[in-house]
Enzyme design. Structure first.
Site, PDB file in Angstrom:
ATOM      1  N   CYS A   1      -7.744   2.749  -4.982  1.00 52.11           N
ATOM      2  CA  CYS A   1      -6.717   3.079  -3.981  1.00 52.11           C
ATOM      3  C   CYS A   1      -7.296   2.797  -2.603  1.00 52.11           C
ATOM      4  O   CYS A   1      -8.275   2.044  -2.485  1.00 52.11           O
ATOM      5  CB  CYS A   1      -6.231   4.520  -4.140  1.00 52.11           C
ATOM      6  SG  CYS A   1      -7.486   5.785  -3.866  1.00 52.11           S
TER       7      CYS A   1
ATOM      8  N   ASN B   1     -10.035   6.338  -1.883  1.00 49.34           N
ATOM      9  CA  ASN B   1     -10.815   6.813  -3.048  1.00 49.34           C
ATOM     10  C   ASN B   1     -11.056   8.326  -2.965  1.00 49.34           C
ATOM     11  O   ASN B   1     -12.096   8.813  -3.394  1.00 49.34           O
ATOM     12  CB  ASN B   1     -12.158   6.051  -3.193  1.00 49.34           C
ATOM     13  CG  ASN B   1     -12.868   6.300  -4.524  1.00 49.34           C
ATOM     14  OD1 ASN B   1     -14.100   6.230  -4.584  1.00 49.34           O
ATOM     15  ND2 ASN B   1     -12.147   6.583  -5.582  1.00 49.34           N
TER      16      ASN B   1
ATOM     17  N   CYS C   1      -7.784  10.474  -3.063  1.00 52.70           N
ATOM     18  CA  CYS C   1      -6.566  11.118  -3.591  1.00 52.70           C
ATOM     19  C   CYS C   1      -6.147  10.547  -4.941  1.00 52.70           C
ATOM     20  O   CYS C   1      -6.241  11.225  -5.965  1.00 52.70           O
ATOM     21  CB  CYS C   1      -5.412  10.985  -2.598  1.00 52.70           C
ATOM     22  SG  CYS C   1      -5.700  11.808  -1.026  1.00 52.70           S
ATOM     23  N   ARG C   2      -5.654   9.298  -4.956  1.00 49.92           N
ATOM     24  CA  ARG C   2      -5.049   8.751  -6.176  1.00 49.92           C
ATOM     25  C   ARG C   2      -6.060   8.243  -7.192  1.00 49.92           C
ATOM     26  O   ARG C   2      -5.988   8.618  -8.379  1.00 49.92           O
ATOM     27  CB  ARG C   2      -4.071   7.615  -5.800  1.00 49.92           C
ATOM     28  CG  ARG C   2      -2.850   8.101  -5.061  1.00 49.92           C
ATOM     29  CD  ARG C   2      -2.093   6.948  -4.397  1.00 49.92           C
ATOM     30  NE  ARG C   2      -2.876   6.366  -3.304  1.00 49.92           N
ATOM     31  CZ  ARG C   2      -2.521   5.313  -2.596  1.00 49.92           C
ATOM     32  NH1 ARG C   2      -1.392   4.680  -2.883  1.00 49.92           N
ATOM     33  NH2 ARG C   2      -3.289   4.871  -1.608  1.00 49.92           N
ATOM     34  N   SER C   3      -6.990   7.370  -6.771  1.00 48.94           N
ATOM     35  CA  SER C   3      -7.881   6.774  -7.784  1.00 48.94           C
ATOM     36  C   SER C   3      -8.844   7.782  -8.417  1.00 48.94           C
ATOM     37  O   SER C   3      -9.164   7.635  -9.603  1.00 48.94           O
ATOM     38  CB  SER C   3      -8.620   5.541  -7.232  1.00 48.94           C
ATOM     39  OG  SER C   3      -9.404   5.847  -6.113  1.00 48.94           O
TER      40      SER C   3
ATOM     41  N   ASP D   1       1.200   7.009  -1.645  1.00 48.20           N
ATOM     42  CA  ASP D   1       0.040   7.645  -1.025  1.00 48.20           C
ATOM     43  C   ASP D   1       0.404   9.088  -0.665  1.00 48.20           C
ATOM     44  O   ASP D   1       1.288   9.306   0.164  1.00 48.20           O
ATOM     45  CB  ASP D   1      -0.317   6.841   0.228  1.00 48.20           C
ATOM     46  CG  ASP D   1      -1.542   7.379   0.924  1.00 48.20           C
ATOM     47  OD1 ASP D   1      -2.000   8.487   0.585  1.00 48.20           O
ATOM     48  OD2 ASP D   1      -2.046   6.684   1.818  1.00 48.20           O
TER      49      ASP D   1
HETATM   50  P1  4NP Z   1      -5.931   7.568  -1.350  1.00 47.81           P
HETATM   51  O1  4NP Z   1      -5.252   8.364  -0.142  1.00 47.81           O
HETATM   52  O2  4NP Z   1      -5.880   6.103  -0.967  1.00 47.81           O
HETATM   53  O3  4NP Z   1      -5.054   7.877  -2.499  1.00 47.81           O
HETATM   54  O4  4NP Z   1      -7.335   8.098  -1.485  1.00 47.81           O
HETATM   55  C1  4NP Z   1      -5.659   8.229   1.199  1.00 47.81           C
HETATM   56  C2  4NP Z   1      -6.739   8.935   1.647  1.00 47.81           C
HETATM   57  C3  4NP Z   1      -7.116   8.829   2.972  1.00 47.81           C
HETATM   58  C4  4NP Z   1      -6.407   8.008   3.837  1.00 47.81           C
HETATM   59  C5  4NP Z   1      -5.328   7.302   3.366  1.00 47.81           C
HETATM   60  C6  4NP Z   1      -4.959   7.395   2.044  1.00 47.81           C
HETATM   61  N1  4NP Z   1      -6.774   7.934   5.185  1.00 47.81           N
HETATM   62  O5  4NP Z   1      -6.092   7.232   5.951  1.00 47.81           O
HETATM   63  O6  4NP Z   1      -7.779   8.540   5.603  1.00 47.81           O
END
Ligand code: 4NP
Length: 150
Positions: free
Chosen positions: A8, A11, A13-15, A122
């Site tokens: 993602c 790294n 939240c989702r992955s 997201d």
């Molecule tokens: P992820 O979510 O891609 O599912 O880990 C996010 C975590 C942090 C951010 C964006 C998406 N950020 O902009 O910091």
């Protein structure tokens, strides 16, 4: 050993959820699961506390994970690379060196919703319900992946 990488943006939240959920459904002697982000914002961090909480609610511990950034060497290490959304897909495909690399990369929800090219939204800027939704989508996709690989 089949090696699967979940990708993602951050790294956190989702992955990490995808990694933990798939790990819970496979035999670790034959399938290795890892995750990475396309961005560098959260390198070394634990998963987001909301991802940790929803995983825990369903009996999965993801607190052993630390965020890392995707590297081009991951194309050599991994057999299958699942991305969460269209933006991740474009970012990873930009790093692909050849057709072999490109063919490893798939939108994860195409496992549960073939050819629809859906994205795992997201959940970072939303509330807990977003993490619950993400969990359900990933659980459905990972059940199919686990059955396919096992
Ligand atoms: P992820 O979510 O891609 O599912 O880990 C996010 C975590 C942090 C951010 C964006 C998406 N950020 O902009 O910091």
């Amino acid at each position: 050993m089949i090696k699967v990488l979940m990708v993602c943006l951050g790294n956190i939240c989702r992955s990490p959820l995808a990694e933990g959920i798939l790990q819970s459904k496979i035999n670790p002697d034959t399938i290795f699961v890892d995750s990475a982000g396309t961005g560098a914002y959260h390198i070394g961090n634990l998963p987001d506390e909301r991802s940790i909480a929803v995983a825990k609610k369903y009996g999965i511990d993801i607190t052993n994970q630390k965020a890392r950034k995707f590297t081009v060497q991951d194309f050599d290490t991994f057999d299958v690379i699942y991305v969460m959304d269209e933006s991740n897909l474009q970012n990873i495909l930009m790093l692909a060196r050849n057709n072999v690399d490109e063919k490893k990369v798939h939108l994860i929800l195409n496992e549960s919703h073939p050819t629809k090219n859906l994205s795992v939204p997201d959940p970072y800027y939303g509330g807990n319900q977003g993490f619950e939704n993400v969990y359900k989508m990933l659980d459905e996709a990972c059940t199919i992946i686990a059955n396919k690989l096992s």
